[in-house]
Write an enzyme that holds these catalytic residues in place. Structure first.
Site: not given
Length: 281
Positions: A64, A33, A159, A140-141
């Protein structure tokens, strides 16, 4: 319009926001990105990913605190917490306020965002990355969760970038991935995710909502209008055991017992948002 550098940010599908930029602090095109750190007039230091403001100095605490504390107070003793995304460190800051936390694992795919945040956003994350309870994983989550053993975490906080904003986050909102999240949670675990905007991106919001509902017995929805986003941001919590509607009654006492101070989130605020209900177009 007065001269100067501006940022045009997509808000709803049919409108855009215009921000005046006082100063570009850093800009880098990462493999995932475009990351921009800028000082924006009226909002202070801000992190933008692919033209979307993720964090602004002026109003990030609304987002948050609402993302973290309802879910954290739902669990009676959250010791191990997983944060997916959140490379700016602000959700991490709120998690660490709970004196029950023994380990907080933050998994972000983009090392540039994490390193830039460490360097430039310290006034916001308050040095949270340096807390000995914190483990940062650049990964990578989706891959991290799938490779993790079962029954590892008390709370999972998603998040991520919006489900309509970036391709890299979309698979993490699927029912299949939420099933994996459920697997890595302990049986009484809690998950919370930001879910985009029900008013401006209804289809995407409903997709996330159904993904959570398919995997968790108890769900709750609430939202808040974020000035720097120019839209309503929705949050969804899920658990097999706990219910936010019940927890909210004792939220203030739980926060006080754990030594948590907040600027916005209180029991009456969260209860009011729950009662208000989700807004649709």
């Amino acid at each position: 319009m007065e001269e100067g550098l501006i940022i045009v940010e997509p808000a709803g599908k049919h409108m855009k926001l215009i921000f005046r930029v006082k100063k570009i602090i850093a800009l880098e095109k990462t493999p995932y990105q475009e990351a921009v750190f800028a000082e924006i007039e009226g909002f202070g230091k801000s992190l933008l990913l692919d033209n979307y403001i993720q964090v602004s100095e002026r109003d990030e605490y609304f987002y948050h605190e609402l993302l973290v504390h309802p879910a954290m107070t739902m669990h009676p003793n959250p010791e191990r917490v997983l944060i997916l995304g959140g490379g700016d460190g602000c959700a991490l800051r709120e998690v660490l306020k709970h004196n029950t936390v023994r380990e907080a694992v933050l998994v972000d795919i983009d090392p540039v965002v994490v390193e830039f945040s460490k360097k430039y956003l310290e006034p916001l994350h308050k040095g949270s990355f340096n807390d000995p309870r914190v483990k940062v994983v650049i990964m990578d989550g989706l891959k991290y969760v799938k490779e993790s053993p079962s029954n590892q975490f008390d709370v999972v906080i998603m998040d991520l970038t919006d489900p309509y904003a970036a391709d890299i986050a979309k698979p993490l909102y699927s029912p299949e991935f939420l099933s994996e999240v459920k697997r890595v949670l302990k049986p009484n675990g809690v998950v919370v995710t930001q879910a985009g905007s029900s008013y401006f991106y209804l289809n995407e919001y409903n997709y996330v909502l159904e993904s959570v509902k398919k995997n968790f017995k108890n769900t709750a929805e609430y939202w808040f209008w974020m000035p720097s986003f120019g839209l309503n941001v929705n949050f969804i919590v899920g658990s097999e055991v706990y219910n936010l509607w019940e927890t909210v009654k004792s939220m203030d006492e739980i926060l006080e017992k754990r030594g948590v101070t907040t600027r916005f989130v209180k029991a009456r605020v969260v209860e009011g948002l729950l009662k208000l209900g989700v807004i649709y177009p």
